[in-house]
Design an enzyme around this catalytic site. Structure first.
Site, PDB file in Angstrom:
ATOM      1  N   GLU A   1       0.871  -1.166   0.000  1.00 24.27           N
ATOM      2  CA  GLU A   1       0.000   0.000   0.000  1.00 24.27           C
ATOM      3  C   GLU A   1       0.917   1.227   0.000  1.00 24.27           C
ATOM      4  OE1 GLU A   1      -2.680   0.068   3.314  1.00 24.27           O
ATOM      5  OE2 GLU A   1      -3.656   1.901   2.600  1.00 24.27           O
TER       6      GLU A   1
ATOM      7  N   ARG B   1       5.621 -13.322   9.004  1.00 26.79           N
ATOM      8  CA  ARG B   1       6.196 -11.974   8.909  1.00 26.79           C
ATOM      9  C   ARG B   1       7.635 -12.019   9.379  1.00 26.79           C
ATOM     10  NH1 ARG B   1       2.601  -7.644   8.829  1.00 26.79           N
ATOM     11  NH2 ARG B   1       4.185  -6.176   9.542  1.00 26.79           N
TER      12      ARG B   1
ATOM     13  N   LYS C   1       4.571   0.347   9.406  1.00 21.22           N
ATOM     14  CA  LYS C   1       4.635   1.664   8.778  1.00 21.22           C
ATOM     15  C   LYS C   1       4.053   2.744   9.681  1.00 21.22           C
ATOM     16  CE  LYS C   1       3.086  -0.022   4.823  1.00 21.22           C
ATOM     17  NZ  LYS C   1       2.441  -0.130   3.516  1.00 21.22           N
TER      18      LYS C   1
HETATM   19  P1  ATP Z   1       2.594  -2.290   7.830  1.00 20.26           P
HETATM   20  O1  ATP Z   1       1.899  -3.048   8.915  1.00 20.26           O
HETATM   21  O2  ATP Z   1       4.007  -1.950   8.110  1.00 20.26           O
HETATM   22  O3  ATP Z   1       1.803  -1.133   7.300  1.00 20.26           O
HETATM   23  P2  ATP Z   1       1.552  -3.791   5.738  1.00 20.26           P
HETATM   24  O4  ATP Z   1       1.442  -5.263   5.802  1.00 20.26           O
HETATM   25  O5  ATP Z   1       0.309  -3.005   5.957  1.00 20.26           O
HETATM   26  O6  ATP Z   1       2.710  -3.343   6.662  1.00 20.26           O
HETATM   27  P3  ATP Z   1       1.695  -3.512   2.945  1.00 20.26           P
HETATM   28  O7  ATP Z   1       2.187  -2.362   2.182  1.00 20.26           O
HETATM   29  O8  ATP Z   1       0.235  -3.792   2.932  1.00 20.26           O
HETATM   30  O9  ATP Z   1       2.194  -3.310   4.404  1.00 20.26           O
HETATM   31  O10 ATP Z   1       2.504  -4.836   2.620  1.00 20.26           O
HETATM   32  C1  ATP Z   1       2.879  -5.262   1.347  1.00 20.26           C
HETATM   33  C2  ATP Z   1       3.304  -6.695   1.441  1.00 20.26           C
HETATM   34  O11 ATP Z   1       4.422  -6.818   2.319  1.00 20.26           O
HETATM   35  C3  ATP Z   1       2.209  -7.577   2.006  1.00 20.26           C
HETATM   36  O12 ATP Z   1       2.128  -8.756   1.240  1.00 20.26           O
HETATM   37  C4  ATP Z   1       2.656  -7.856   3.399  1.00 20.26           C
HETATM   38  O13 ATP Z   1       2.180  -9.095   3.805  1.00 20.26           O
HETATM   39  C5  ATP Z   1       4.170  -7.800   3.275  1.00 20.26           C
HETATM   40  N1  ATP Z   1       4.799  -7.436   4.552  1.00 20.26           N
HETATM   41  C6  ATP Z   1       4.576  -6.337   5.295  1.00 20.26           C
HETATM   42  N2  ATP Z   1       5.280  -6.375   6.439  1.00 20.26           N
HETATM   43  C7  ATP Z   1       5.978  -7.535   6.418  1.00 20.26           C
HETATM   44  C8  ATP Z   1       6.889  -8.169   7.322  1.00 20.26           C
HETATM   45  N3  ATP Z   1       7.238  -7.608   8.481  1.00 20.26           N
HETATM   46  N4  ATP Z   1       7.422  -9.360   6.947  1.00 20.26           N
HETATM   47  C9  ATP Z   1       7.096  -9.924   5.787  1.00 20.26           C
HETATM   48  N5  ATP Z   1       6.249  -9.384   4.901  1.00 20.26           N
HETATM   49  C10 ATP Z   1       5.687  -8.209   5.202  1.00 20.26           C
HETATM   50 MG    MG Z   2      -1.397  -2.859   5.041  1.00 18.95          MG
END
Ligand code: ATP
Ligand code: MG
Length: 564
Positions: free
Chosen positions: A38, A264, A274
């Protein structure tokens, strides 16, 4: 700089399943993944794992991996993030087969939503969000059906079209899938598909007044793109039945993609959210998203982490089905191993103490004589050659390398003691000068002219070899030393709030004296300061160096301790 190829992972549960799908011809032998961030912040080390998984698997099976920006929430997304995400992926060494946006599919998603409405599988609910979520119930708590659930199809269609036309205010209506209000899986209790938002979208502008939810957008976007394996993190496990439900009710031309979940990446002393990282930036705790203490990819880049080391680390930890936290020292160990192979050695004095060589010769015209030593640039790579380092009778050494009264086991310079100045001469301390506060301001030594190159002809031993910089030739540099941004291994474990574990003193800035060759360091280049660690030249500020990692392998120590 040549970068090592990441070790090919032997296998894991996702690759195993893909092999089975290839064998069975489930997707005609095709493998396609996507990385779906995102654009509401900068990528962090957790995303690096997802990137390595998504792009790495596509590479392993000659498939393709798209970058898909999941821009379904117009309130928080910015073009700045779209650009930085692409920059970070390229830096990590991957190239998307195609760059897509969830918003590319808004028309298709809407058409499919109308189709579900026509089939009696979706309805417009006029209750407010609070009521809807209260009615959803919980585990062992029955759901309550909305009074709007059995609205006639025509009415639903009219309402949905009016929602789309912008006739209703934000929050006044939602479109919900009509699934099962008593399902054990909360996600299936009539999930929301569309919400009303009168917001400007960074790509679609003001054309939409309704925006799809993550669940309504994700699997459908996967299907449109031809994704075969949609890989995400474990917290989406309970969304999988909904992912499958939507796809099962749509007229797809090919086999529906499948969602699979992996753990994760979490690291000690690190937050990978984020939202929290944004708070650090907005509260001015760090100096921007690319502050070298940040676990963002831009922060790690500025800190000097080689992308290959991050890839190797991700390959090493692999894909698992249970969440766990890895020691940050393990990642640092990959960084150190990589930099040991690639970085040029230089001499830098971080806390300078002046040394005068009393018996240093002068030229005939009275100017001080300048000697030069050819020093190996990188013992790990003879092709990197040598450089000439000037030596004169006035030098800087590390303040820590001198003790007027040496404590036990201190073998570096002290009155009466002989040490080696690395690659140059053996010197013996004869005297010190002090200021009114009693602090040593200058040290006097005599050198053994017979020891040029660092060894005496009689072969006598000294216990210490120290780095040095010729004062006359030294270049000024600013050096930033970093501690962990979060002092606790598990930030927030103690109080529930990670911010309570912030170390306000996690950066120390020093005025250093460095050898002249360091003035030629390219922006972003990482060098080893001998005996001190690896340091990255700032990409924007000349002669600012960030300590990437120290020299000691703390991961090896952790393992030794664990083995005991
Ligand atoms: P945040 O919680 O930091 O906002 P998010 O999961 O909302 O992270 P996205 O931009 O939606 O962030 O994530 C893009 C991709 O990266 C998704 O497939 C998510 O599962 C993966 N991802 C995010 N954080 C991690 C992590 N700590 N380890 C592995 N994959 C991750
Ligand atoms: Mg997200």
């Amino acid at each position: 700089m040549t970068e090592a190829v990441p070790p090919t992972p032997t296998s894991d549960f996702v690759r195993d399943e893909i092999r089975v799908d290839i064998e069975a011809g489930t997707y005609g032998g095709r493998v396609q993944t996507r990385f779906p961030p995102e654009p509401n912040g900068h990528l962090h080390i957790g995303h690096a794992k997802a990137i390595c998984v998504d792009f790495g698997i596509a590479d392993d099976f000659d498939g393709r991996c798209n970058l898909r920006l999941d821009d379904t929430n117009p309130d928080v997304e910015e073009v700045e993030f779209v650009d930085s995400i692409q920059e970070d992926i390229a830096w990590l060494g991957y190239e998307p087969a195609s760059v897509r946006f969830a918003s590319d599919y808004f028309e298709q998603l809407y058409a499919w939503a109308e189709r579900l409405v026509e089939q009696g599988k979706a309805y417009v609910d006029e209750q407010d969000g609070e009521t809807i979520s209260a009615q959803r119930g919980g585990y062992g708590k029955p759901g309550i059906e909305s009074p709007y659930r059995d609205r006639p199809v025509d009415e639903n269609l009219t309402e949905l079209r009016r929602m789309r036309a912008g006739e209703y205010p934000d929050g006044s209506r939602v479109l919900r899938a009509k699934i099962d209000m008593q399902s054990e899986n909360m996600q299936l209790r009539d999930p929301v598909m569309y919400r009303i938002r009168h917001s400007h979208h960074h790509r679609t502008g003001d054309t939409w007044f309704i925006y799809p939810t993550y669940d309504w957008a994700h699997g459908q976007s996967d299907a449109v793109e031809g994704v075969t394996h949609s890989l995400c993190t474990l917290e989406f496990r309970s969304n999988r039945p909904l992912y499958d439900w939507y796809l099962a009710h749509l007229p797809l031309e090919q086999t529906a993609p499948k969602q699979r979940e992996f753990a994760r990446l979490e690291l000690t002393h690190t937050v990978t959210s984020k939202r929290r990282l944004r708070a650090l930036v907005e509260d001015g705790i760090v100096d921007g998203w690319d502050d070298p203490r940040m676990p963002t990819l831009s922060g790690l880049r500025r800190r000097g982490y080689p992308p290959a080391a991050i890839r190797e680390f991700c390959a090493y930890i692999g894909l698992t089905r249970t969440n766990s936290r890895h020691d940050i020292e393990l990642l640092e160990s990959f960084v150190r191993t990589h930099l040991n192979r690639t970085s040029q050695r230089r001499m830098a004095v971080l806390r300078p103490l002046e040394v005068v060589v009393d018996n240093w010769p002068s030229n005939d015209d009275g100017t001080p004589y300048v000697d030069h030593f050819d020093v190996v640039n990188n013992p790990e790579n003879p092709d990197d050659g040598t450089r000439s380092v000037p030596f004169t009778g006035r030098l800087f050494i590390e303040r820590d390398d001198f003790a007027e009264v040496p404590p036990p086991k201190f073998f570096r310079l002290s009155p009466g003691r002989e040490v080696r100045l690395r690659g140059a001469y053996l010197v013996t301390c004869t005297d010190v000068e002090k200021n009114d506060a009693g602090e040593v301001t200058r040290v006097h030594v005599t050198m053994d002219p017979e020891s040029r190159g660092g060894t005496a002809p009689d072969g006598r031993k000294v216990k210490s070899t120290m780095h040095w910089v010729s004062a006359e030739h030294a270049v000024d540099a600013r050096v930033a030393l970093y501690e962990r941004l979060f002092s606790a291994p598990i930030p927030g474990e103690r109080t529930g709030d990670a911010m309570d574990d912030l170390d306000p003193a996690s950066v120390e800035l020093l005025d250093a004296k460095v050898e002249p060759a360091l003035a030629d360091t390219a922006p972003g280049e990482v060098v080893q300061f001998e005996r001190l660690g690896y340091f990255a030249h700032d990409p924007r500020t000349p002669m600012l160096f960030h300590r990437t990692v120290g020299l000691r392998d703390e991961w090896a120590n952790i393992q030794k301790r664990a083995a005991r």
